[in-house]
Design a protein around this motif. Structure first.
Motif, PDB file in Angstrom:
ATOM      1  N   VAL A   3      36.018  34.439  33.843  1.00  0.00           N
ATOM      2  CA  VAL A   3      35.328  33.866  34.995  1.00  0.00           C
ATOM      3  C   VAL A   3      33.878  33.624  34.617  1.00  0.00           C
ATOM      4  O   VAL A   3      33.192  34.536  34.152  1.00  0.00           O
ATOM      5  CB  VAL A   3      35.416  34.805  36.218  1.00  0.00           C
ATOM      6  N   THR A   4      33.413  32.394  34.830  1.00  0.00           N
ATOM      7  CA  THR A   4      32.034  32.038  34.497  1.00  0.00           C
ATOM      8  C   THR A   4      31.351  31.457  35.725  1.00  0.00           C
ATOM      9  O   THR A   4      31.792  30.421  36.244  1.00  0.00           O
ATOM     10  CB  THR A   4      32.002  30.998  33.359  1.00  0.00           C
ATOM     11  N   PRO A   5      30.287  32.108  36.221  1.00  0.00           N
ATOM     12  CA  PRO A   5      29.524  31.511  37.325  1.00  0.00           C
ATOM     13  C   PRO A   5      28.827  30.232  36.844  1.00  0.00           C
ATOM     14  O   PRO A   5      28.467  30.109  35.669  1.00  0.00           O
ATOM     15  CB  PRO A   5      28.494  32.578  37.692  1.00  0.00           C
ATOM     16  N   PHE A  35      42.884  37.553  40.579  1.00  0.00           N
ATOM     17  CA  PHE A  35      41.800  36.659  41.000  1.00  0.00           C
ATOM     18  C   PHE A  35      40.719  37.458  41.726  1.00  0.00           C
ATOM     19  O   PHE A  35      39.528  37.318  41.432  1.00  0.00           O
ATOM     20  CB  PHE A  35      42.363  35.548  41.889  1.00  0.00           C
ATOM     21  N   ALA A  36      41.128  38.315  42.660  1.00  0.00           N
ATOM     22  CA  ALA A  36      40.160  39.124  43.421  1.00  0.00           C
ATOM     23  C   ALA A  36      39.413  40.077  42.502  1.00  0.00           C
ATOM     24  O   ALA A  36      38.191  40.233  42.607  1.00  0.00           O
ATOM     25  CB  ALA A  36      40.880  39.899  44.530  1.00  0.00           C
ATOM     26  N   ARG A  37      40.129  40.701  41.592  1.00  0.00           N
ATOM     27  CA  ARG A  37      39.508  41.652  40.658  1.00  0.00           C
ATOM     28  C   ARG A  37      38.487  40.952  39.765  1.00  0.00           C
ATOM     29  O   ARG A  37      37.391  41.454  39.551  1.00  0.00           O
ATOM     30  CB  ARG A  37      40.586  42.319  39.814  1.00  0.00           C
ATOM     31  N   ALA A  38      38.836  39.788  39.254  1.00  0.00           N
ATOM     32  CA  ALA A  38      37.973  39.084  38.296  1.00  0.00           C
ATOM     33  C   ALA A  38      36.808  38.351  38.961  1.00  0.00           C
ATOM     34  O   ALA A  38      35.742  38.220  38.368  1.00  0.00           O
ATOM     35  CB  ALA A  38      38.796  38.089  37.477  1.00  0.00           C
ATOM     36  N   THR A  39      37.003  37.863  40.194  1.00  0.00           N
ATOM     37  CA  THR A  39      35.980  37.030  40.835  1.00  0.00           C
ATOM     38  C   THR A  39      35.213  37.731  41.945  1.00  0.00           C
ATOM     39  O   THR A  39      34.144  37.281  42.332  1.00  0.00           O
ATOM     40  CB  THR A  39      36.618  35.766  41.456  1.00  0.00           C
ATOM     41  N   GLY A  40      35.806  38.797  42.502  1.00  0.00           N
ATOM     42  CA  GLY A  40      35.212  39.422  43.678  1.00  0.00           C
ATOM     43  C   GLY A  40      35.550  38.673  44.952  1.00  0.00           C
ATOM     44  O   GLY A  40      35.043  38.996  46.024  1.00  0.00           O
ATOM     45  N   VAL A  41      36.420  37.667  44.860  1.00  0.00           N
ATOM     46  CA  VAL A  41      36.817  36.842  46.010  1.00  0.00           C
ATOM     47  C   VAL A  41      38.274  37.160  46.337  1.00  0.00           C
ATOM     48  O   VAL A  41      39.159  36.926  45.515  1.00  0.00           O
ATOM     49  CB  VAL A  41      36.684  35.336  45.693  1.00  0.00           C
ATOM     50  N   ASP A  42      38.510  37.715  47.526  1.00  0.00           N
ATOM     51  CA  ASP A  42      39.887  37.993  47.951  1.00  0.00           C
ATOM     52  C   ASP A  42      40.325  36.876  48.891  1.00  0.00           C
ATOM     53  O   ASP A  42      40.403  37.054  50.103  1.00  0.00           O
ATOM     54  CB  ASP A  42      39.984  39.356  48.625  1.00  0.00           C
ATOM     55  N   ALA A  43      40.570  35.716  48.331  1.00  0.00           N
ATOM     56  CA  ALA A  43      40.918  34.536  49.119  1.00  0.00           C
ATOM     57  C   ALA A  43      42.381  34.561  49.512  1.00  0.00           C
ATOM     58  O   ALA A  43      43.248  34.916  48.713  1.00  0.00           O
ATOM     59  CB  ALA A  43      40.628  33.272  48.311  1.00  0.00           C
ATOM     60  N   TRP A 111      36.621  27.141  41.309  1.00  0.00           N
ATOM     61  CA  TRP A 111      36.628  27.735  42.651  1.00  0.00           C
ATOM     62  C   TRP A 111      35.401  27.228  43.391  1.00  0.00           C
ATOM     63  O   TRP A 111      34.267  27.436  42.957  1.00  0.00           O
ATOM     64  CB  TRP A 111      36.612  29.260  42.578  1.00  0.00           C
ATOM     65  N   THR A 112      35.645  26.533  44.505  1.00  0.00           N
ATOM     66  CA  THR A 112      34.582  26.053  45.384  1.00  0.00           C
ATOM     67  C   THR A 112      34.755  26.772  46.718  1.00  0.00           C
ATOM     68  O   THR A 112      35.763  26.565  47.402  1.00  0.00           O
ATOM     69  CB  THR A 112      34.677  24.530  45.595  1.00  0.00           C
ATOM     70  N   PRO A 113      33.804  27.644  47.103  1.00  0.00           N
ATOM     71  CA  PRO A 113      33.970  28.420  48.328  1.00  0.00           C
ATOM     72  C   PRO A 113      33.742  27.582  49.585  1.00  0.00           C
ATOM     73  O   PRO A 113      33.178  26.484  49.522  1.00  0.00           O
ATOM     74  CB  PRO A 113      32.907  29.514  48.199  1.00  0.00           C
ATOM     75  N   PRO A 114      34.165  28.105  50.739  1.00  0.00           N
ATOM     76  CA  PRO A 114      33.856  27.429  52.004  1.00  0.00           C
ATOM     77  C   PRO A 114      32.344  27.242  52.132  1.00  0.00           C
ATOM     78  O   PRO A 114      31.562  28.057  51.632  1.00  0.00           O
ATOM     79  CB  PRO A 114      34.372  28.409  53.065  1.00  0.00           C
ATOM     80  N   GLY A 115      31.935  26.156  52.794  1.00  0.00           N
ATOM     81  CA  GLY A 115      30.515  25.874  52.965  1.00  0.00           C
ATOM     82  C   GLY A 115      29.975  24.893  51.943  1.00  0.00           C
ATOM     83  O   GLY A 115      28.783  24.598  51.923  1.00  0.00           O
TER      84      GLY A 115
END
Length: 181
Positions: A3-5, A35-43, A111-115
């Motif tokens: 995962v790369t920001p 995905f949640a573990r690697a990104t911090g996003v529990d989508a 990954w493009t978050p809401p907003g």
């Protein structure tokens, strides 16, 4: 997965582990726990979409003012230039954008978050794009921003021509857009 920001830290490039041999390849395109573990996003993804487009087709910049969708983009065939734009007025990165080439050869995902507003242009002869979204499509809440808005100054790749839908041709520039609250 790696995962790369990006320059917009909430927009992430996801590189799944691909297993290749003389038969072809295999990879897990999505695993909620990993995905949640690697990104911090529990989508929680509620809808899968698939689009097919020819070279120069530009889709976007789209967003929803209610029921905003987080999107996990993946190219199954071809290549695209994928763009995320921060349209959250209260954000320090409001009006900033990032763009990345996604191809069926490297299997990277975005990954493009809401907003965020989202769009892409097809670079290859054709492209099939598969994406998961975190909320249901609500046409009454969908909005668009002009792809060539000078306030955003997105550096789209040079192509011989761009093909837009009527809706995207008529999209307003950012100062006239209704943005999510």
């Amino acid at each position: 997965m790696k995962v790369t920001p990006t320059a917009l830290p909430e927009v992430l490039v996801i590189e799944p582990q691909v297993f290749r041999d003389d038969r072809g390849f295999f990879f897990e395109s999505f695993n909620r726990r990993n995905f949640a573990r690697a990104t911090g996003v529990d989508a929680e993804f509620v809808q899968d979409n698939l689009s097919y487009s020819g070279r120069g087709v530009l889709r976007g910049l789209h967003y929803q003012i209610r029921q905003p969708q987080g999107k996990l983009m993946h190219v199954i065939q071809g290549s695209i230039f994928d763009v995320a734009v921060d349209i959250r007025r209260s954000s320090p990165t409001f009006k900033h954008w990032v763009g990345i080439e996604l191809t069926s050869q490297d299997h990277k995902q975005l990954w493009t978050p809401p907003g965020f507003a989202h769009g892409f242009v097809v670079l290859s002869e054709a492209a099939e794009v598969f994406y998961k979204v975190t909320d249901y499509y609500a046409p009454e809440h969908e909005r668009s921003i002009r792809w060539d808005d000078p306030d955003l100054a997105i550096e789209w790749p040079a192509l011989p021509s761009i093909l837009l839908s009527k809706r995207d041709q008529d999209a307003p520039f950012l100062p006239s857009c209704e943005l999510p609250s």
